[in-house]
Design an enzyme around this catalytic site. Structure first.
Site, PDB file in Angstrom:
ATOM      1  N   TYR A 160       4.030  -8.062 -13.131  1.00 34.21           N
ATOM      2  CA  TYR A 160       3.654  -8.682 -11.873  1.00 34.21           C
ATOM      3  C   TYR A 160       3.123 -10.085 -12.145  1.00 34.21           C
ATOM      4  CZ  TYR A 160       3.837  -3.873 -10.047  1.00 34.21           C
ATOM      5  OH  TYR A 160       4.235  -2.599  -9.708  1.00 34.21           O
ATOM      6  N   SER A 197       4.978   1.981  -2.370  1.00 37.27           N
ATOM      7  CA  SER A 197       5.669   1.544  -1.145  1.00 37.27           C
ATOM      8  C   SER A 197       5.669   2.637  -0.072  1.00 37.27           C
ATOM      9  CB  SER A 197       7.108   1.112  -1.462  1.00 37.27           C
ATOM     10  OG  SER A 197       7.127  -0.015  -2.293  1.00 37.27           O
ATOM     11  N   PRO A 198       4.512   3.247   0.219  1.00 37.95           N
ATOM     12  CA  PRO A 198       4.482   4.318   1.221  1.00 37.95           C
ATOM     13  C   PRO A 198       4.716   3.805   2.646  1.00 37.95           C
ATOM     14  CG  PRO A 198       2.256   3.750   0.576  1.00 37.95           C
ATOM     15  CD  PRO A 198       3.169   2.988  -0.341  1.00 37.95           C
ATOM     16  N   PHE A 216       7.974  -2.351   6.061  1.00 38.32           N
ATOM     17  CA  PHE A 216       8.861  -2.172   7.210  1.00 38.32           C
ATOM     18  C   PHE A 216       8.299  -1.168   8.208  1.00 38.32           C
ATOM     19  CE2 PHE A 216      12.512  -0.438   9.496  1.00 38.32           C
ATOM     20  CZ  PHE A 216      13.132  -1.605   9.921  1.00 38.32           C
TER      21      PHE A 216
END
Length: 346
Positions: free
Chosen positions: A63, A210-211, A216
């Site tokens: 990262y 990414s839950p 989105f």
């Protein structure tokens, strides 16, 4: 909106690690989702998370690369380190900001760990994941070196990320795996077939990254409109226009249900992950304190069996168009490694 509550604690896996029941994915503070957050603002957010009970921080040497670990190293000074469960990862070899290959040989494992310890400015990493599996190196070889790092006190617990069920079993036979990190949300449910049952059979904790479907499920299609030009989500299949028109239907249905429930779409989507079991810890990422507070509020959203069933009926494979990643990116679907006998014979 659901009220903000202090985050409860949970056992992650069966090896003794205890973490906050919701963690914080730290990637977006430094990389991948547009411009890095100013350092002082990022540290303020991290300290706010700790004060709120979110103490399980997830980072990686890729990262930035490396800058996210350096950021956490600065944020965890002066008695803060003892309040945090720190997870980082290794495996990606990066040259000129681009991933060149995944490496899992013993020399690289050790060098990567030593470098992360230095950047984080800590004596020990609480949870050390293999970020992606090196399909050229038997997982037993990689795990053998990780086991040595545990024995030396440089790592407390070992994890895998995006590993197949067979890889998890082979790794766990060498040294107990504490956690497996996998993308899991209302629009990413493919891990439910083999990986989740395997983890539960072996007593391995599940960390859901990414839950919120990379944001989105919180914002819907307007998320794409507000992305920076260098936001890597713009390259992902699900965010391409030909798929967005289909995928927005899922968001609209989740939004409608959340309105009836009296919470935000993000809180409803996170609550669904929390309701998957006491062995699951989601790690939503954010760069904004207000979003962090909202994510914490998901812990107070209670779903009935009927509501869970309704959500799952919305989130079927046909509800989402596009793969999670580009075809060139390693995932659990291609993470099997050669047998140990092949390595010994070479």
């Amino acid at each position: 909106m659901a009220e903000v509550c202090r985050v409860r604690r949970m056992k992650l896996g069966s090896q003794g690690l205890e973490v906050s029941a919701q963690g914080l994915g730290c990637m977006a503070l430094s990389a991948r989702y547009g411009a890095p957050k100013p350092e002082t603002d990022a540290i303020t957010l991290l300290h706010h998370a700790i004060h709120s009970g979110v103490t399980f921080f997830d980072t990686s040497d890729m990262y930035g690369p490396e800058t996210n670990e350096l950021l956490l190293g600065k944020a965890l000074k002066d008695g803060v380190r003892e309040k945090v469960e720190l997870a980082t990862k290794f495996g990606f070899f990066i040259v000129d900001q681009r991933i060149k290959e995944v490496i899992g040989d013993p020399e690289y494992v050790r060098a990567a760990c030593e470098a992360s310890l230095k950047r984080l400015d800590v004596a020990c990493i609480d949870l050390y994941y293999q970020h992606r599996v090196d399909t050229r190196v038997p997982i037993e070889i990689t795990m053998g070196e990780l086991k040595k790092l545990v024995e030396e006190g440089k790592v407390k617990y070992i994890g895998l990320s995006e590993a197949s069920a067979s890889t998890i079993r082979r790794a766990h036979a060498v040294h107990p795996i504490t956690a497996v990190q996998i993308e899991w949300s209302l629009w990413s449910r493919d891990a439910e077939e083999d990986i989740i049952p395997t983890c539960r059979e072996l007593g391995i904790g599940i960390v859901a990254y990414s839950p919120l479907g990379r944001g989105f499920l919180a914002s819907g299609p307007k998320l794409v409109e507000n992305m920076d030009n260098d936001d890597f989500r713009k390259t992902l299949p699900r965010f391409q226009q030909e798929n967005l028109d289909h995928n927005k239907i899922l968001f609209e249905r989740v939004s409608a249900m959340s309105e009836k429930k009296g919470c935000s779409p993000a809180q409803l989507a996170l609550a669904w992950v929390h309701h998957q079991g006491d062995d699951v810890c989601p790690i939503p990422g954010t760069t904004k304190i207000e979003n962090l507070n909202q994510n914490i509020g998901a812990l107070s959203v209670k779903l009935t069996l009927e509501e869970m069933s309704a959500l799952e009926s919305l989130a079927q494979p046909e509800s989402v168009k596009g793969e999670r990643y580009m075809a060139t990116v390693s995932t659990f679907k291609n993470s099997d490694t050669p047998p140990l006998s092949a390595w010994n014979a070479a």
